[in-house]
Design a protein around this motif. Structure first.
Motif, PDB file in Angstrom:
ATOM      1  N   SER A  12       0.763  -1.104  -0.035  1.00 52.07           N
ATOM      2  CA  SER A  12      -0.068   0.045  -0.130  1.00 52.07           C
ATOM      3  C   SER A  12       0.985   1.112   0.150  1.00 52.07           C
ATOM      4  CB  SER A  12      -0.811   0.012   1.305  1.00 52.07           C
ATOM      5  OG  SER A  12      -0.163   0.300   2.317  1.00 52.07           O
ATOM      6  N   ALA A  13       0.361   2.496  -0.189  1.00 49.51           N
ATOM      7  CA  ALA A  13       1.043   3.622  -0.436  1.00 49.51           C
ATOM      8  C   ALA A  13       1.400   3.983   1.023  1.00 49.51           C
ATOM      9  CB  ALA A  13       0.026   4.834  -0.849  1.00 49.51           C
ATOM     10  N   SER A  14       0.959   3.718   2.158  1.00 48.76           N
ATOM     11  CA  SER A  14       1.206   4.013   3.476  1.00 48.76           C
ATOM     12  C   SER A  14       2.534   2.988   3.968  1.00 48.76           C
ATOM     13  CB  SER A  14       0.097   3.669   4.419  1.00 48.76           C
ATOM     14  OG  SER A  14      -0.398   2.429   4.478  1.00 48.76           O
ATOM     15  N   GLU A  15       2.450   1.711   3.484  1.00 52.93           N
ATOM     16  CA  GLU A  15       3.528   0.806   3.636  1.00 52.93           C
ATOM     17  C   GLU A  15       4.813   1.466   2.786  1.00 52.93           C
ATOM     18  OE1 GLU A  15       1.890  -3.610   4.093  1.00 52.93           O
ATOM     19  OE2 GLU A  15       2.044  -2.755   2.050  1.00 52.93           O
ATOM     20  N   LEU A  16       4.700   1.860   1.886  1.00 52.35           N
ATOM     21  CA  LEU A  16       5.726   2.516   0.948  1.00 52.35           C
ATOM     22  C   LEU A  16       6.339   3.813   1.560  1.00 52.35           C
ATOM     23  CD1 LEU A  16       4.515   1.436  -2.697  1.00 52.35           C
ATOM     24  CD2 LEU A  16       6.488   0.395  -1.408  1.00 52.35           C
ATOM     25  N   ALA A  17       5.205   4.699   2.085  1.00 51.01           N
ATOM     26  CA  ALA A  17       5.724   5.682   2.669  1.00 51.01           C
ATOM     27  C   ALA A  17       6.653   5.716   4.043  1.00 51.01           C
ATOM     28  CB  ALA A  17       4.554   6.687   3.159  1.00 51.01           C
ATOM     29  N   MET A  18       6.188   4.728   4.700  1.00 47.52           N
ATOM     30  CA  MET A  18       6.937   4.113   5.771  1.00 47.52           C
ATOM     31  C   MET A  18       8.128   3.797   5.506  1.00 47.52           C
ATOM     32  SD  MET A  18       4.085   2.502   8.241  1.00 47.52           S
ATOM     33  CE  MET A  18       5.483   1.997   9.606  1.00 47.52           C
ATOM     34  N   ALA A  19       8.435   2.819   4.548  1.00 46.12           N
ATOM     35  CA  ALA A  19       9.680   2.365   4.185  1.00 46.12           C
ATOM     36  C   ALA A  19      10.484   3.434   3.589  1.00 46.12           C
ATOM     37  CB  ALA A  19       9.364   1.404   2.741  1.00 46.12           C
ATOM     38  N   ALA A  20      10.206   4.306   2.863  1.00 44.91           N
ATOM     39  CA  ALA A  20      11.176   5.478   2.458  1.00 44.91           C
ATOM     40  C   ALA A  20      11.209   6.431   3.259  1.00 44.91           C
ATOM     41  CB  ALA A  20      10.224   6.189   1.059  1.00 44.91           C
ATOM     42  N   ALA A  21      10.444   6.495   4.650  1.00 47.86           N
ATOM     43  CA  ALA A  21      10.498   7.443   5.455  1.00 47.86           C
ATOM     44  C   ALA A  21      10.203   8.981   4.997  1.00 47.86           C
ATOM     45  CB  ALA A  21      11.927   7.598   6.077  1.00 47.86           C
ATOM     46  N   VAL A  22       9.129   8.938   4.180  1.00 57.92           N
ATOM     47  CA  VAL A  22       8.372  10.270   3.876  1.00 57.92           C
ATOM     48  C   VAL A  22       6.989  10.275   4.017  1.00 57.92           C
ATOM     49  CG1 VAL A  22       9.842  10.335   1.656  1.00 57.92           C
ATOM     50  CG2 VAL A  22       7.860   9.106   1.680  1.00 57.92           C
ATOM     51  N   SER A  23       6.445  11.503   3.868  1.00 58.43           N
ATOM     52  CA  SER A  23       4.942  11.441   4.229  1.00 58.43           C
ATOM     53  C   SER A  23       4.065  10.891   3.167  1.00 58.43           C
ATOM     54  CB  SER A  23       4.590  13.084   4.090  1.00 58.43           C
ATOM     55  OG  SER A  23       4.678  13.563   2.919  1.00 58.43           O
ATOM     56  N   SER A  24       2.733  10.569   3.449  1.00 59.40           N
ATOM     57  CA  SER A  24       2.016  10.130   2.806  1.00 59.40           C
ATOM     58  C   SER A  24       1.713  10.696   1.357  1.00 59.40           C
ATOM     59  CB  SER A  24       0.498   9.810   3.469  1.00 59.40           C
ATOM     60  OG  SER A  24       0.834   8.943   4.414  1.00 59.40           O
ATOM     61  N   GLN A  25       1.643  12.184   1.525  1.00 60.37           N
ATOM     62  CA  GLN A  25       1.292  12.769   0.357  1.00 60.37           C
ATOM     63  C   GLN A  25       2.577  12.854  -0.640  1.00 60.37           C
ATOM     64  OE1 GLN A  25       1.146  17.038   1.197  1.00 60.37           O
ATOM     65  NE2 GLN A  25       0.630  17.585  -0.738  1.00 60.37           N
ATOM     66  N   THR A  26       3.848  12.699   0.132  1.00 61.00           N
ATOM     67  CA  THR A  26       4.879  12.756  -0.877  1.00 61.00           C
ATOM     68  C   THR A  26       5.192  11.165  -1.616  1.00 61.00           C
ATOM     69  OG1 THR A  26       6.335  14.204   0.465  1.00 61.00           O
ATOM     70  CG2 THR A  26       7.540  12.340  -1.041  1.00 61.00           C
ATOM     71  N   ALA A  27       4.752  10.264  -0.829  1.00 56.81           N
ATOM     72  CA  ALA A  27       4.756   8.802  -1.299  1.00 56.81           C
ATOM     73  C   ALA A  27       3.610   8.622  -2.436  1.00 56.81           C
ATOM     74  CB  ALA A  27       4.414   7.729  -0.448  1.00 56.81           C
ATOM     75  N   SER A  28       2.430   9.377  -2.280  1.00 59.01           N
ATOM     76  CA  SER A  28       1.425   9.254  -3.228  1.00 59.01           C
ATOM     77  C   SER A  28       2.004  10.058  -4.705  1.00 59.01           C
ATOM     78  CB  SER A  28       0.129  10.140  -2.971  1.00 59.01           C
ATOM     79  OG  SER A  28      -0.263   9.225  -1.752  1.00 59.01           O
ATOM     80  N   SER A  29       2.633  11.208  -4.502  1.00 61.30           N
ATOM     81  CA  SER A  29       3.082  11.896  -5.683  1.00 61.30           C
ATOM     82  C   SER A  29       4.335  10.990  -6.447  1.00 61.30           C
ATOM     83  CB  SER A  29       3.856  13.279  -4.938  1.00 61.30           C
ATOM     84  OG  SER A  29       4.431  13.967  -6.079  1.00 61.30           O
ATOM     85  N   ARG A  44      -6.463  -3.116  -6.955  1.00 60.32           N
ATOM     86  CA  ARG A  44      -7.740  -2.749  -5.845  1.00 60.32           C
ATOM     87  C   ARG A  44      -7.621  -4.435  -5.127  1.00 60.32           C
ATOM     88  NH1 ARG A  44      -8.798   2.056  -3.700  1.00 60.32           N
ATOM     89  NH2 ARG A  44      -8.895   3.643  -5.191  1.00 60.32           N
ATOM     90  N   ARG A  45      -7.415  -4.308  -3.765  1.00 61.05           N
ATOM     91  CA  ARG A  45      -7.755  -5.736  -2.958  1.00 61.05           C
ATOM     92  C   ARG A  45      -8.389  -4.849  -1.668  1.00 61.05           C
ATOM     93  NH1 ARG A  45      -2.618  -9.137  -1.800  1.00 61.05           N
ATOM     94  NH2 ARG A  45      -2.825  -9.111  -4.151  1.00 61.05           N
ATOM     95  N   GLY A  46      -9.579  -5.309  -1.916  1.00 56.02           N
ATOM     96  CA  GLY A  46     -10.640  -4.775  -0.767  1.00 56.02           C
ATOM     97  C   GLY A  46     -10.744  -3.344  -0.719  1.00 56.02           C
ATOM     98  N   ARG A  47     -10.628  -2.850   0.418  1.00 51.39           N
ATOM     99  CA  ARG A  47     -10.659  -1.218   0.188  1.00 51.39           C
ATOM    100  C   ARG A  47      -9.102  -0.670   0.095  1.00 51.39           C
ATOM    101  NH1 ARG A  47     -13.858   0.382   5.822  1.00 51.39           N
ATOM    102  NH2 ARG A  47     -15.993  -0.482   5.046  1.00 51.39           N
ATOM    103  N   GLN A  48      -8.056  -1.695  -0.055  1.00 50.17           N
ATOM    104  CA  GLN A  48      -6.689  -1.082  -0.367  1.00 50.17           C
ATOM    105  C   GLN A  48      -6.343  -1.103  -1.988  1.00 50.17           C
ATOM    106  OE1 GLN A  48      -3.893  -3.665   2.226  1.00 50.17           O
ATOM    107  NE2 GLN A  48      -3.534  -1.700   3.350  1.00 50.17           N
ATOM    108  N   ARG A  49      -5.439  -0.156  -2.038  1.00 52.04           N
ATOM    109  CA  ARG A  49      -4.795   0.057  -3.479  1.00 52.04           C
ATOM    110  C   ARG A  49      -3.443  -0.410  -3.091  1.00 52.04           C
ATOM    111  NH1 ARG A  49      -4.032   5.343  -7.372  1.00 52.04           N
ATOM    112  NH2 ARG A  49      -3.604   4.085  -9.307  1.00 52.04           N
ATOM    113  N   LEU A  50      -2.996  -1.561  -3.882  1.00 52.78           N
ATOM    114  CA  LEU A  50      -1.571  -1.988  -3.740  1.00 52.78           C
ATOM    115  C   LEU A  50      -0.986  -1.859  -4.810  1.00 52.78           C
ATOM    116  CD1 LEU A  50      -2.521  -5.673  -2.100  1.00 52.78           C
ATOM    117  CD2 LEU A  50      -2.010  -3.264  -0.780  1.00 52.78           C
ATOM    118  N   PHE A  51       0.496  -1.594  -4.592  1.00 48.00           N
ATOM    119  CA  PHE A  51       1.434  -1.257  -5.898  1.00 48.00           C
ATOM    120  C   PHE A  51       2.459  -2.461  -5.977  1.00 48.00           C
ATOM    121  CE2 PHE A  51      -0.411   2.596  -4.399  1.00 48.00           C
ATOM    122  CZ  PHE A  51      -0.750   3.535  -5.445  1.00 48.00           C
TER     123      PHE A  51
END
Length: 213
Positions: A12-29, A44-51
């Motif tokens: 998920s975007a939030s997982e990737l944001a944590m891995a990169a130590a950036v904000s959710s907004q930066t990760a989404s960008s 899409r997997r349920g409510r989550q969007r996975l990359f």
């Protein structure tokens, strides 16, 4: 974020944001740019969007870029250097040792951009319950050379590399480590790699902590 995605799983975007130590907004960008650039895909997997990475070619390119970047970060990650996933195949010290033994024994031969599986190699795969003929029927490279980030040699990618890693996991020779691309060698695996491939893993584990080699 891209190196996190090299584990071959969806994140998920939030997982990737944590891995990169950036904000959710930066990760989404960043993810938006990676999507538009064709490097990642989403589902899409349920409510989550996975990359996840788009394909194995993207994974190979990222691993190769890591090899060009230098060894400065390797010392802090001996478990990553020893054995890790490179998308869906094995990378690291153990992967290069495996490649070397298969070349030494004549199971593989070099070609410009790929490894050639010999008849003895085909027989060796059969002892591991891997059908080489079935692998050739897949719509992907058979045994391409993938430049290893930490070892700066080519490990085995493609269908053969993926089949070997999958089988090692099934036989419980290797086990995934949580929240990491590193894979752990089991006691069963230590015995298996020595018995089948003549690879002594104890020495390899020591080597993985020595970046000066």
């Amino acid at each position: 974020m891209l190196t996190t995605l090299l584990d071959g799983n969806g994140h998920s975007a939030s997982e990737l944001a944590m891995a990169a130590a950036v904000s959710s907004q930066t990760a989404s960008s960043h993810l938006s740019k990676l999507l538009s650039g064709g490097l990642v895909v989403s589902e899409r997997r349920g409510r989550q969007r996975l990359f996840r990475l788009k394909n194995t070619d993207v994974a190979a390119a990222i691993e190769a870029l890591g090899a060009l970047a230098g060894p400065s970060s390797v010392a802090a990650m001996p478990e990553i250097r020893f054995a890790r996933t490179c998308y869906d195949h094995l990378a690291g010290v153990l992967a290069i040792a495996l490649r070397n033994e298969l070349l030494r024994s004549g199971a593989l031969r070099h070609r410009k951009d790929e490894f050639i599986l010999t008849p003895s190699g085909k027989q060796l795969l059969r002892t591991l319950d891997i059908d080489a003929d079935a692998l050739r029927g897949l719509r992907r490279a058979f045994a391409h050379k993938c430049l290893d980030w930490t070892e700066r040699h080519h490990h085995i990618g493609g269908a053969v590399g993926a089949a070997l890693l999958s089988r090692f996991m099934e036989m419980k020779w290797l086990a995934r480590m949580r929240d990491s691309r590193a894979v752990r060698l089991t006691h069963t695996g230590e015995r298996g790699f020595e018995r089948v491939f003549s690879i002594r893993c104890t020495a390899l584990l020591a080597r993985s902590a020595n970046v000066s080699e």
